[in-house]
Design an enzyme around this catalytic site. Sequence first.
Site, PDB file in Angstrom:
ATOM      1  N   ASP A   1      -8.723  -8.158  -8.693  1.00 25.42           N
ATOM      2  CA  ASP A   1     -10.040  -8.478  -9.245  1.00 25.42           C
ATOM      3  C   ASP A   1     -10.667  -7.263  -9.911  1.00 25.42           C
ATOM      4  O   ASP A   1     -10.278  -6.124  -9.657  1.00 25.42           O
ATOM      5  CB  ASP A   1     -10.992  -8.913  -8.117  1.00 25.42           C
ATOM      6  CG  ASP A   1     -10.647 -10.274  -7.553  1.00 25.42           C
ATOM      7  OD1 ASP A   1      -9.873 -11.019  -8.195  1.00 25.42           O
ATOM      8  OD2 ASP A   1     -11.171 -10.598  -6.467  1.00 25.42           O
TER       9      ASP A   1
ATOM     10  N   TYR B   1      -2.634  -5.086   1.676  1.00 32.26           N
ATOM     11  CA  TYR B   1      -3.915  -4.677   1.110  1.00 32.26           C
ATOM     12  C   TYR B   1      -4.664  -3.859   2.146  1.00 32.26           C
ATOM     13  O   TYR B   1      -4.493  -4.061   3.356  1.00 32.26           O
ATOM     14  CB  TYR B   1      -4.771  -5.902   0.766  1.00 32.26           C
ATOM     15  CG  TYR B   1      -4.383  -6.602  -0.508  1.00 32.26           C
ATOM     16  CD1 TYR B   1      -4.944  -6.233  -1.730  1.00 32.26           C
ATOM     17  CD2 TYR B   1      -3.471  -7.651  -0.501  1.00 32.26           C
ATOM     18  CE1 TYR B   1      -4.603  -6.890  -2.904  1.00 32.26           C
ATOM     19  CE2 TYR B   1      -3.120  -8.311  -1.678  1.00 32.26           C
ATOM     20  CZ  TYR B   1      -3.696  -7.925  -2.876  1.00 32.26           C
ATOM     21  OH  TYR B   1      -3.361  -8.562  -4.040  1.00 32.26           O
TER      22      TYR B   1
END
Lengths: 249, 249
Positions: A52, A110
């Site tokens: 993102d 992540y």
Amino acid sequence: MNIVIWLSYDGTRYDGWQKQENTDKTIQGKLEAVLERLSGASVKVHGSGRTDSGVHALGQVANFHLEQELEAGKVMEYLNRYLPEDIMVWNAQEAPERFHSRLNAVRKTYRYQIEMGPKKDVFQRRYYYGLGQRLDIEKMKAAAVLLTGTHDFKSFCGSRRMKKSTVRTIEEIQFIQPEALRLHISFTGNGFLQQMVRILAGTLMEVGLGKRRPEEMSRILKARNRREAGFTAPSEGLFLEQVEYGDFL
Amino acid sequence: MNIVIWLSYDGTRYDGWQKQENTDKTIQGKLEAVLERLSGASVKVHGSGRTDSGVHALGQVANFHLEQELEAGKVMEYLNRYLPEDIMVWNAQEAPERFHSRLNAVRKTYRYQIEMGPKKDVFQRRYYYGLGQRLDIEKMKAAAVLLTGTHDFKSFCGSRRMKKSTVRTIEEIQFIQPEALRLHISFTGNGFLQQMVRILAGTLMEVGLGKRRPEEMSRILKARNRREAGFTAPSEGLFLEQVEYGDFL
């Protein structure tokens, strides 16, 4: 030839990974522009997944096909010479012709970075979410146990238009405190839905702040409703850390 | 009351420490603006020394007098709330009335950070000088030995108008490699002339690149001429690391 690259980037000033019509500030767009300059032809760069707007990467993986036969190391040098200072390719090698960085990824990690102290370290300020409050990490660990494993994560999906399966497997959620008032949460799994890590991080922070009980996680998963989960933690604290390919690479 | 503060800052977007008429982008200026808001009166902040435009600090020390009696911790909280994200006060205490952060400093340490690899780490890029070449650190150490001690450092002074003594004592020059292709050089001494650390770092890099021999250092010191020393290394790699006050604090 098919070349695979490993890259890190500071996502602060980018509109995310994926190339878009209305902006030239995407990581994919920057890579393709330099590669087209190198090869003189149109080049399509495939990432292991989108990140993102504002999200960083330590070990994003991407691949692309070139008509010319070039040494992977030379391609890496060329990329680093012409890419901006906030994108760096740190490894490159030739890959089997049918290798695809998204389709062949078997595991991703992540990391979400939280500053619990009153003010973020000035040199790290772009890479931490400034929560400014202490978290009860034991409670967060108890919640994380309930989120680990194979579940339908629809409640943790930021996209309303998701029509495919929202079942994913989280293999591990780790909590690391590099300093007393800093917390890194890393999530390893076979795939993540849109904004899933940020919603998981936000929900876990709400547990750590005492706003939710750890046991609520089971109910949230069952609800399959985004409104039941916590807030979407800001992109600045999120890093794509590692992508794994099993025996493929 | 006299309050002493320890602060770190990312100097990237500032015109240095010292307040100037023609810019409001100085560290001293930012501090004074917040303190004047707190106290309702004019406040003069004394730093341990100026840092040039673009130079960073891990442990700058400053002091100021307030008419009100306030807890040092409360003043620190107020400063951190209203200072920008790239300036942080990490300690504050009440100091003896006659304490002065510049006049009472007995020792300072500066650190110069060099990236020898082809491209700077994207997350550290504002805090390293990107040399992009390997250095012969053993030769640099041999040169550093000749620069250590009490000398007239006029050749390493960036100011032509320096009328006072240019004699200073460098107690120690340390070489640290936190990674194979990164070099930190730290300079500890009783005081440093304008741009002295950057000119020392530039000269040592020229030694490490084989452009100068270590033995030249003695001749450069004797010359008392800025043109005999090496280039002024860019400000982005320089940190004011620590200021010591002996028994005073």
